[in-house]
Motif scaffolding. Structure first.
Motif, mmCIF file in Angstrom:
data_model
loop_
_atom_site.group_PDB
_atom_site.id
_atom_site.type_symbol
_atom_site.label_atom_id
_atom_site.label_comp_id
_atom_site.label_asym_id
_atom_site.label_seq_id
_atom_site.Cartn_x
_atom_site.Cartn_y
_atom_site.Cartn_z
ATOM 1 N N THR A 185 0.809 -1.226 0.000
ATOM 2 C CA THR A 185 0.000 0.000 0.000
ATOM 3 C C THR A 185 0.835 1.266 0.000
ATOM 4 O OG1 THR A 185 -1.716 -1.185 1.226
ATOM 5 C CG2 THR A 185 -1.832 1.227 1.222
ATOM 6 N N HIS A 186 1.983 1.223 0.658
ATOM 7 C CA HIS A 186 2.751 2.451 0.876
ATOM 8 C C HIS A 186 3.972 2.577 -0.029
ATOM 9 C CE1 HIS A 186 0.283 3.154 4.427
ATOM 10 N NE2 HIS A 186 0.514 1.902 4.778
ATOM 11 N N GLU A 216 4.461 6.030 -1.604
ATOM 12 C CA GLU A 216 4.882 7.052 -0.648
ATOM 13 C C GLU A 216 6.388 6.974 -0.391
ATOM 14 O OE1 GLU A 216 2.212 7.400 2.901
ATOM 15 O OE2 GLU A 216 1.188 5.729 1.898
ATOM 16 N N ARG A 220 5.033 1.919 8.922
ATOM 17 C CA ARG A 220 4.296 2.716 7.947
ATOM 18 C C ARG A 220 5.042 4.021 7.748
ATOM 19 N NH1 ARG A 220 2.766 -1.544 7.569
ATOM 20 N NH2 ARG A 220 0.642 -2.403 7.649
#
Length: 692
Positions: free
Chosen positions: A55-56, A59, A688
């Protein structure tokens, strides 16, 4: 689900290497057959999907784009080099355009003056997707020899360009392997010497005329008995008057081993018979070679060697005695000398008179490293002293030394820095009682009252020192609350020859013990805990990652082996056209697999041969370059297959990157490369990314 040939499970072979006999069920994965490459590509696609699918991931990549986009760490771009001055010109290796980071060669008549592009590797004359990794100007700066390499590859073609008008001059030259060795120009720039290998793997020194009418000289093929057994490269060092040429053997141990008298055309030994240790340096004048030597001085000393009597050690004159600092290289600056040293794992530069009298300590901006001086163990040829400098907090900056005032001035600038980074130094005690230094870095104000995700990096080999370096590559990890640890293990050069010898060949076990001691200390002091530790190693450090994975699977939450050797009994594939280029380096640190004693020792720590059946290993990411002739992708193929067969719980990931050699070839590749590493590590450590 991966596929394999029908004979994959029944194709076991009994193999004998040296004095070791073993069963190998993965022989089919060693050859680059269409079937094997299809298997590899399937693994590669699955790995890419898994990491990019986190998901990250986006980023992390975006954060890295901001922290290292214009400032990759010291070795990520092979062309990292400071501006140099030769003759009236300054030379710069820099992006060809604001919107194209391809490195080209520029010149200017002042350090900060307007620049003219004289070598653009995008020119079709240099081949498709060519890259420029280094250059070597003549003494007067009127000509430059360089090699153009296909993207991601390390075997290229030599070219010569005229500085005045950028015209490419016709030459007939051999290939060039990018491994730190550079050609040596005659003083008048009419020809140069360069080294390559014969088809049978012997080193050959070649004379390459540039101007018409220059008398040719025959190639010299050196029998193996005339060079150090662990020779990896040969650099030609031509005397100021052009009368002599020294063949400097390298790369990791550097030895001025042979000298040519151009009047007679004869080569002879440069050093006394069986001279131990290293001897490498520069010509001071027509008759004198100034060198760092390590015989009876494991931290190094500087001596002046009369060329006429170079084999008679009693004629040598000591200029800089051995000290607590580790001497790494020396250069001439005017009539003086500059020495590069390591003290307490930080670089220092000193100016010394030709008599050996100390003149000045060059002020440096913080405790750090100078990659351009230390990577090749030689200063780049320049009439002025220029160098890079970086620290854990500050990205690399180019500097110029002003001897008149003993000051340095910046030739480049960067906004890349971690001003609020906290850096500490600590020690662990290895199994034999040796104190092993390591650095901890994390964002200021981080709550250390509980164990934290920790990213350990180490190398421990090949006489190379792992120095403080800008941590932009792990910036997102630090921002997310992680702790970075640089462990300085034996086998490196941080404390001189003895530190190096203590972690090579029969002493290689010390390197592994040192790593486990550091990991144990981090756990004992509450910095981290088992399962929250990640280990990252590149090249020799990648081999170390493999050992860490199979020997202490209980420690790690994630392991990254970047361009590793994982089968220590078969370093290279038999069809590798450049296998002989790396063989000397492997002999240097690991040993000779054909030697019975060495083969048993190598088998005892070889990651591939020590995968234990039924053991659940932590998450592992292996990264290879498809054009890497030293650490070939087959290591990852066989290791992946054996890990997977050992336990259904093992989920090894194999990444084979396109257009790569031993390092990322472009800045975009470097960003994605590090984004994948951090995404993999942070995902498996339960982290995260911090908000941008």
């Amino acid at each position: 689900m991966t596929t394999e040939p029908a004979y994959g499970k029944t194709g076991e072979q009994i193999v004998t290497i040296g004095a070791v006999t073993f069963t190998d069920e993965n022989r089919w994965l060693r050859e680059n057959t269409p079937e094997t490459l299809a298997w590899q590509e399937q693994e590669n696609a699955a790995t890419t999907a898994a990491i990019h699918g986190w998901t990250h991931f986006g980023e992390i990549r975006d954060q890295l784009d901001r922290t290292i986009a214009d400032q990759p760490s010291n070795a990520e771009i092979w062309g990292t080099t400071t501006p140099r001055r030769m003759g009236r010109f300054w030379f710069h290796l820099a992006a060809v355009a604001a919107d194209d980071p391809t490195l080209g060669l520029w010149i200017s008549e002042a350090a900060d003056g307007p620049r003219t592009l004289i070598v653009d590797p995008r020119d079709p004359a240099f081949g498709q997707d060519a890259q420029l990794l280094w250059y070597e100007p003549t003494t007067d700066g009127s000509r430059v020899v360089f090699a153009a390499y296909p993207l991601g590859q390390t075997i290229g073609t030599l070219h010569v360009v005229s500085t005045e008008d950028g015209s490419v001059l016709p030459i007939e030259a051999p290939r060039h392997v990018a491994a730190g060795a550079t050609p040596g120009w005659l003083p008048d720039g009419t020809a140069f010497y360069t080294a390559d290998r014969t088809d049978t793997g012997e080193y050959r020194m070649r004379f390459v005329p540039v101007d018409p009418g220059v008398p040719d000289e025959a190639d010299t093929v050196f029998p193996r008995t005339q060079l150090p057994h662990n020779t990896f490269t040969l650099t030609a060092q031509v005397s100021p008057d052009g009368a002599h040429v020294i063949a400097l053997a390298g790369q990791h141990e550097q030895i001025a081993c042979r000298i040519l008298d151009r009047t007679t055309g004869q080569w002879r030994p440069f050093l006394p018979a069986d001279y131990p240790g290293e001897c490498h340096g520069v010509w001071y004048d027509d008759d004198t070679y100034v060198a760092v030597v390590t015989a009876n001085a494991p931290r190094g000393r500087v001596v002046a060697i009369p060329v006429a009597t170079s084999t008679q050690e009693h004629t040598w004159r000591e200029l800089v005695p051995e000290s607590e600092a580790v001497l790494r290289c020396v250069r001439k600056l005017g009539e003086d000398l500059v020495v590069c040293e390591i003290r307490d794992i930080a670089v220092e530069f000193r100016v010394v008179a030709a008599t050996g009298k100390a003149k000045a300590s060059i002020p440096l901006p913080g405790s750090g490293s100078s990659p351009t001086a230390m990577a090749a163990r030689r200063f780049e040829r320049s009439t002025e002293l220029t160098f890079t400098h970086e620290t854990f907090r500050q990205a690399s900056v180019d500097y110029r030394y002003l001897p008149e005032t003993n000051e340095i001035v910046a030739l480049s600038e960067t906004s890349k820095a971690f001003p609020d980074l906290t850096v500490e130094r600590a020690f662990a005690t290895s199994r034999d009682g040796t104190r092993i230094p390591y650095f901890l870095a994390h964002r200021a104000g981080l709550d250390r009252t509980k164990p934290l995700p920790t990213f350990i990096e180490a190398y421990g080999g090949f006489n190379q020192a792992l120095m403080p370096h800008y941590l932009g590559n792990v910036g997102p990890f630090l921002a997310a609350g992680g702790v970075y640890v640089q462990a300085n293990l034996r086998g490196g050069a941080e404390y001189g020859r003895q530190w190096y010898e203590a972690g090579r060949l029969a002493n290689k076990q010390n390197t592994f013990d040192d790593l486990f001691a550091v990991a144990g200390e981090l756990i004992a002091t509450g910095v981290s805990k088992p399962g929250q530790l990640a280990f990252y190693g590149k090249s020799n450090g990648g081999m170390l990652a493999g050992v860490a994975l199979v020997r202490r699977p209980d420690l790690w939450g994630a392991v990254v082996a970047d361009v590793p050797l994982l089968d220590m009994l078969e370093f290279q594939s038999p069809d590798n056209p450049a296998a002989t280029e790396a063989r000397g380096a492997f002999l240097e640190d690991y040993g000779d697999v054909t030697d019975p004693e060495d083969s048993h020792r190598l088998a005892a720590f070889s990651p591939y041969h020590n995968v234990r059946i039924g053991i659940r290993h932590p998450a592992v990411l292996q990264i290879f370059g498809e054009h890497d002739f030293a650490c070939e992708p087959f290591h990852g193929r066989v290791f992946t297959a054996r890990l997977r067969a050992a336990s259904a719980a093992n989920k090894p990931l194999l990444r084979v990157r396109k257009d790569y050699g031993h390092l990322p070839a472009t800045r975009a590749q470097a960003i994605e490369h590090h984004a994948e590493i951090l995404a993999f590590v942070m995902d498996h450590l339960g982290m995260r990314p911090a908000a941008a």
